[in-house]
Structure formats: C-alpha cells, structure tokens
Scaffold this motif. Structure first.
Motif, PDB file in Angstrom:
ATOM      1  N   SER A   1       0.848  -1.178   0.000  1.00 36.89           N
ATOM      2  CA  SER A   1       0.000   0.000   0.000  1.00 36.89           C
ATOM      3  C   SER A   1       0.883   1.226   0.000  1.00 36.89           C
ATOM      4  O   SER A   1       1.435   1.619   1.003  1.00 36.89           O
ATOM      5  N   ILE A   2       1.074   1.859  -1.174  1.00 36.84           N
ATOM      6  CA  ILE A   2       2.006   2.959  -1.271  1.00 36.84           C
ATOM      7  C   ILE A   2       1.440   4.041  -2.152  1.00 36.84           C
ATOM      8  O   ILE A   2       0.569   3.810  -2.967  1.00 36.84           O
ATOM      9  N   PRO A   3       1.932   5.279  -2.055  1.00 33.19           N
ATOM     10  CA  PRO A   3       1.417   6.383  -2.828  1.00 33.19           C
ATOM     11  C   PRO A   3       1.808   6.303  -4.283  1.00 33.19           C
ATOM     12  O   PRO A   3       2.720   5.592  -4.661  1.00 33.19           O
ATOM     13  N   ARG A   4       1.101   7.109  -5.084  1.00 28.70           N
ATOM     14  CA  ARG A   4       1.296   7.048  -6.520  1.00 28.70           C
ATOM     15  C   ARG A   4       2.730   7.368  -6.926  1.00 28.70           C
ATOM     16  O   ARG A   4       3.266   6.771  -7.853  1.00 28.70           O
ATOM     17  N   SER A   5       3.377   8.324  -6.245  1.00 30.51           N
ATOM     18  CA  SER A   5       4.736   8.684  -6.613  1.00 30.51           C
ATOM     19  C   SER A   5       5.701   7.536  -6.405  1.00 30.51           C
ATOM     20  O   SER A   5       6.788   7.513  -6.955  1.00 30.51           O
ATOM     21  N   PHE A   6       5.288   6.552  -5.588  1.00 32.43           N
ATOM     22  CA  PHE A   6       6.113   5.376  -5.366  1.00 32.43           C
ATOM     23  C   PHE A   6       5.446   4.143  -5.975  1.00 32.43           C
ATOM     24  O   PHE A   6       5.715   3.025  -5.542  1.00 32.43           O
ATOM     25  N   VAL A   7       4.547   4.364  -6.999  1.00 27.42           N
ATOM     26  CA  VAL A   7       3.755   3.239  -7.473  1.00 27.42           C
ATOM     27  C   VAL A   7       4.628   2.084  -7.918  1.00 27.42           C
ATOM     28  O   VAL A   7       4.312   0.927  -7.675  1.00 27.42           O
ATOM     29  N   ALA A   8       5.778   2.361  -8.564  1.00 26.26           N
ATOM     30  CA  ALA A   8       6.606   1.280  -9.047  1.00 26.26           C
ATOM     31  C   ALA A   8       7.317   0.542  -7.945  1.00 26.26           C
ATOM     32  O   ALA A   8       7.840  -0.537  -8.170  1.00 26.26           O
ATOM     33  N   ILE A   9       7.381   1.124  -6.733  1.00 24.91           N
ATOM     34  CA  ILE A   9       8.069   0.456  -5.627  1.00 24.91           C
ATOM     35  C   ILE A   9       7.451  -0.907  -5.364  1.00 24.91           C
ATOM     36  O   ILE A   9       8.133  -1.845  -4.972  1.00 24.91           O
ATOM     37  N   CYS A  10       6.124  -1.025  -5.574  1.00 21.37           N
ATOM     38  CA  CYS A  10       5.490  -2.309  -5.276  1.00 21.37           C
ATOM     39  C   CYS A  10       5.579  -3.294  -6.420  1.00 21.37           C
ATOM     40  O   CYS A  10       4.949  -4.323  -6.350  1.00 21.37           O
TER      41      CYS A  10
ATOM     42  N   LEU B   1      16.388   6.095   3.216  1.00 21.93           N
ATOM     43  CA  LEU B   1      17.537   5.954   4.096  1.00 21.93           C
ATOM     44  C   LEU B   1      18.839   6.198   3.342  1.00 21.93           C
ATOM     45  O   LEU B   1      19.911   6.259   3.947  1.00 21.93           O
ATOM     46  N   SER B   2      18.757   6.323   2.015  1.00 24.79           N
ATOM     47  CA  SER B   2      19.924   6.609   1.196  1.00 24.79           C
ATOM     48  C   SER B   2      19.545   7.644   0.147  1.00 24.79           C
ATOM     49  O   SER B   2      18.363   7.822  -0.164  1.00 24.79           O
ATOM     50  N   GLY B   3      20.562   8.340  -0.396  1.00 27.00           N
ATOM     51  CA  GLY B   3      20.285   9.359  -1.392  1.00 27.00           C
ATOM     52  C   GLY B   3      19.683  10.602  -0.779  1.00 27.00           C
ATOM     53  O   GLY B   3      19.863  10.879   0.417  1.00 27.00           O
ATOM     54  N   PRO B   4      18.933  11.372  -1.582  1.00 25.53           N
ATOM     55  CA  PRO B   4      18.350  12.616  -1.074  1.00 25.53           C
ATOM     56  C   PRO B   4      17.350  12.349   0.043  1.00 25.53           C
ATOM     57  O   PRO B   4      16.680  11.317   0.066  1.00 25.53           O
ATOM     58  N   LYS B   5      17.245  13.280   0.964  1.00 26.17           N
ATOM     59  CA  LYS B   5      16.318  13.127   2.075  1.00 26.17           C
ATOM     60  C   LYS B   5      14.903  13.371   1.570  1.00 26.17           C
ATOM     61  O   LYS B   5      14.568  14.448   1.094  1.00 26.17           O
ATOM     62  N   LYS B   6      14.072  12.368   1.680  1.00 26.73           N
ATOM     63  CA  LYS B   6      12.712  12.463   1.160  1.00 26.73           C
ATOM     64  C   LYS B   6      11.802  11.607   2.010  1.00 26.73           C
ATOM     65  O   LYS B   6      12.163  10.498   2.417  1.00 26.73           O
ATOM     66  N   GLU B   7      10.601  12.125   2.249  1.00 26.48           N
ATOM     67  CA  GLU B   7       9.646  11.425   3.105  1.00 26.48           C
ATOM     68  C   GLU B   7       8.250  11.587   2.520  1.00 26.48           C
ATOM     69  O   GLU B   7       7.892  12.659   2.012  1.00 26.48           O
ATOM     70  N   VAL B   8       7.470  10.528   2.569  1.00 27.33           N
ATOM     71  CA  VAL B   8       6.118  10.529   2.017  1.00 27.33           C
ATOM     72  C   VAL B   8       5.171   9.910   3.034  1.00 27.33           C
ATOM     73  O   VAL B   8       5.472   8.880   3.630  1.00 27.33           O
ATOM     74  N   THR B   9       4.026  10.535   3.255  1.00 25.53           N
ATOM     75  CA  THR B   9       2.982   9.950   4.089  1.00 25.53           C
ATOM     76  C   THR B   9       1.701   9.852   3.274  1.00 25.53           C
ATOM     77  O   THR B   9       1.474  10.629   2.348  1.00 25.53           O
TER      78      THR B   9
ATOM     79  N   GLU C   1       9.527  15.736   9.882  1.00 25.88           N
ATOM     80  CA  GLU C   1       9.696  17.161   9.623  1.00 25.88           C
ATOM     81  C   GLU C   1       8.407  17.722   9.041  1.00 25.88           C
ATOM     82  O   GLU C   1       7.625  16.997   8.421  1.00 25.88           O
ATOM     83  N   PRO C   2       8.159  19.030   9.197  1.00 28.69           N
ATOM     84  CA  PRO C   2       6.947  19.628   8.636  1.00 28.69           C
ATOM     85  C   PRO C   2       6.936  19.615   7.108  1.00 28.69           C
ATOM     86  O   PRO C   2       5.876  19.532   6.494  1.00 28.69           O
ATOM     87  N   GLU C   3       8.124  19.693   6.491  1.00 29.28           N
ATOM     88  CA  GLU C   3       8.204  19.682   5.038  1.00 29.28           C
ATOM     89  C   GLU C   3       8.234  18.237   4.544  1.00 29.28           C
ATOM     90  O   GLU C   3       9.282  17.642   4.356  1.00 29.28           O
ATOM     91  N   VAL C   4       7.063  17.655   4.369  1.00 28.78           N
ATOM     92  CA  VAL C   4       6.969  16.275   3.916  1.00 28.78           C
ATOM     93  C   VAL C   4       5.888  16.178   2.857  1.00 28.78           C
ATOM     94  O   VAL C   4       4.889  16.910   2.898  1.00 28.78           O
ATOM     95  N   HIS C   5       6.095  15.325   1.891  1.00 26.48           N
ATOM     96  CA  HIS C   5       5.112  15.152   0.826  1.00 26.48           C
ATOM     97  C   HIS C   5       3.966  14.283   1.325  1.00 26.48           C
ATOM     98  O   HIS C   5       4.172  13.150   1.753  1.00 26.48           O
ATOM     99  N   ARG C   6       2.761  14.816   1.295  1.00 23.82           N
ATOM    100  CA  ARG C   6       1.574  14.071   1.706  1.00 23.82           C
ATOM    101  C   ARG C   6       0.744  13.749   0.476  1.00 23.82           C
ATOM    102  O   ARG C   6       0.428  14.625  -0.319  1.00 23.82           O
ATOM    103  N   VAL C   7       0.396  12.499   0.332  1.00 19.10           N
ATOM    104  CA  VAL C   7      -0.381  12.053  -0.810  1.00 19.10           C
ATOM    105  C   VAL C   7      -1.841  12.033  -0.431  1.00 19.10           C
ATOM    106  O   VAL C   7      -2.230  11.406   0.549  1.00 19.10           O
ATOM    107  N   SER C   8      -2.663  12.721  -1.212  1.00 19.18           N
ATOM    108  CA  SER C   8      -4.089  12.807  -0.917  1.00 19.18           C
ATOM    109  C   SER C   8      -4.839  11.680  -1.593  1.00 19.18           C
ATOM    110  O   SER C   8      -4.599  11.363  -2.751  1.00 19.18           O
ATOM    111  N   SER C   9      -5.781  11.092  -0.878  1.00 17.92           N
ATOM    112  CA  SER C   9      -6.628  10.053  -1.472  1.00 17.92           C
ATOM    113  C   SER C   9      -7.659  10.652  -2.414  1.00 17.92           C
ATOM    114  O   SER C   9      -8.345   9.939  -3.117  1.00 17.92           O
TER     115      SER C   9
END
Length: 321
Positions: A2-11, A77-85, A197-205
């Motif tokens: 169960s992952i957001p669209r920006s990470f769709v290929a991760i699954c 955990l590697s590369g650029p710092k990025k977080e998605v909820t 952090e407050p600057e995090v990408h949030r994916v809307s349903s």
C-alpha cells in the motif's frame, strides 16, 4: 504494498532463483487475491531496497490499518532526504487500479476472478526465503506485447509481497524491489506514522475517484479513448479547475498508466518520449477546432503501448460540436 502514486513502481516485482520446486500450491487466482488482501489489511514495517533506472535506494516503510483506513509513511535511508505519508479513504471507496499493486481496493471480487488470467499466464514456480521468511515465487507472463511481465516473491504465511522484479523486452529487468527486513502483524504506533519534519510530501486520497463512482465521474470529461490495450479499464478521473488539465487513469488490475490532456496554448513543448526503468512518458499534440492540446501518457507500460494510447485520445463529440 500500500504505497502512494509517486512510489507506485516500488510495489512492482523482483525475481527469485528457484531453490525448491513446489508440488502443490493454491490456484494462481487464490495466490494473487491473498496478496492483494494482505497488502491492504496487514500492519507491517520494514526496510526494502528499490532499484529503478540504474539508481538503488533503501527505504523504510510503516503501514497500518485503523478503523477501515490505511496509514503509511515511507522515507529514504539513502540518497536525497525524502519522506512521504499517505492516508487512504474508507475501503469501500477505493480504486480498481490498486487491486494487485497498491492494495487500496474494496475487495478482490471487484474484478472478475479470471480477469488477470485472461491477460497473463500466472505460474507458481518455487519456494525460497526472503527477509528470513518462507516465500512462494510466482511468474506473471503477459499474453501480448502491450504490458510487462512480473516475478513475485510472496510471503507464504501472510501473502504479503516481499520481493519482485518487473521484466521488459528480452527478459530485461526494469525495476527491482525487495525487503531486507520486515515485521508483519505488530501494531504500528502513532509516532512511527508521523512525519519527522513539517516539510513532507503528503499524498491525498482525493486524487482518485471511488470505484463505484468512476464511470459517472468520467462523464464529465471532454476526452475518451478510441483504443485501449485489451483488458484495461478506467480506474480514475481528475480535472483541475485552475489549469483545465484532465487526467484519466487506466489499469488492467496489475499494470497502470495515466493520460494527461492539457491546453498547449500557454506552453510550447515539442513531441517527445522518455523512459526511466519501467516508467515511460510519451507526449504528443492534437488540434481540435483550432485549439491546441498536449497529450501525455505516463505509466509502467511499453513505449509502443503508450504511443498508441496517446494517439487514440479523441474528444467527446457532444463537447466539441
């Protein structure tokens, strides 16, 4: 998963070298249905690697289901710092396109049980171990050239997808995913789901429409397809009030792509195509009643399929008379 669209290929899916030939297994439909259900209903956390376009990343994931909603947090955990909820809507209001891939589907019964087997040869092949857990390797081979193939490593106990590879032409590996460590069934606390952090990408349903309402929503569109690859159906529709952009999302239950239609009056972009890993982007232009439009197709499909889809976009006649 169960992952957001920006990470769709991760699954998407990673191959496993067979370590033990299996004698008796459930049917392919049962295996895939169990995977879809596990990915959307289980609490789990872990660390996985994801290779895409020659870049390898390590990602931490927390996934929890509470009161009929999915909550998820991923961070690199590697590369650029990025977080998605991500927080999904109620399970009764979900997308068909998440059935096998992103696990936000109302129920496996939303798609005919033989649907995927009409489009793919599905073969359970062998048993193996991934992240210390016993897994079943399943080969998913397309019956035509319009989509890619997959090899899945599925947890035998729970059905959770633990390892995968997406396969292109000439058996070329386009994307890889694999858990290195996973904990399944343990309750996820609130702190693990909260962004650091407050600057995090949030994916809307809200980006996708409800499964039951997708047809009525799409009637608002000015566009339709004169051709689609066999087995693909409309899974979502979105219209931007500010830009006028329309987005149509299609899936066969496993593969997924989006069609974007924009006015070309404000920007001059040449026709182009690009591919990174399994994700292809194809852009072309069309002119309707002297007005220019940009048509883009983006998704995990072969470039030839994306090109054919882009050139099959036509206006809904009653909106352009």
């Amino acid at each position: 998963m169960s992952i957001p669209r920006s990470f769709v290929a991760i699954c998407l899916f990673l191959v496993v070298a067979p370590s033990e030939v299996i004698a008796e297994t459930p049917s392919p439909t049962t295996i895939l249905a169990k995977m879809a259900d596990a990915n959307r209903t289980l609490d789990y956390s872990g660390i996985f690697t994801y290779e895409h376009g020659g870049i390898l990343r390590t990602i931490k994931v927390f996934h929890s289901v509470r009161d009929g909603q999915e909550f998820e947090r991923l961070f690199l955990l590697s590369g650029p710092k990025k977080e998605v909820t991500r927080q999904s809507g109620e399970r009764r209001c979900e997308r068909l396109g998440d059935l096998m891939l992103r696990s936000s589907v109302a129920a496996a019964a939303s798609v005919p049980k033989d649907h995927l087997e009409k489009l793919y040869h599905v073969h359970p092949k062998a048993k193996d171990r991934i992240a210390g857990r016993e897994t079943l390797t399943v080969h998913v081979i397309p019956k035509d050239s319009y989509r890619y193939g997959y090899i899945l490593g599925i947890d035998q106990e729970t059905g959770l997808l633990l390892q995968s590879m997406l396969i292109g032409d000439n058996n070329r590996v386009l994307e890889r995913f694999q858990f290195a460590d996973v904990e399944i069934g343990k309750s996820i606390d609130e702190a693990s789901l909260d962004p650091s952090e407050p600057e995090v990408h949030r994916v809307s349903s809200k980006v996708s429409t409800c499964l039951n309402n997708v047809e009525s929503s799409a009637t608002q569109s000015n566009w339709q397809q004169s051709w689609l690859p066999p087995g693909f159906g409309l899974a979502g529709y979105l219209k931007s009030g500010d830009s006028g952009r329309e987005t149509l999302i299609y899936t066969d239950g496993l593969a997924i792509f989006s069609v974007f239609i924009d006015s070309s009056e404000a920007v001059d972009i040449p026709k182009m195509q690009a591919q990174r890993g399994a994700t292809v982007a194809y852009l072309t232009k069309a002119k309707i009643r002297q007005q220019g439009f940009l048509i883009s197709v983006v998704g995990e499909i072969p470039v030839e399929t994306a090109r054919a889809v882009a050139h099959a976009v036509i206006p809904v006649q009653h909106n352009y008379q």
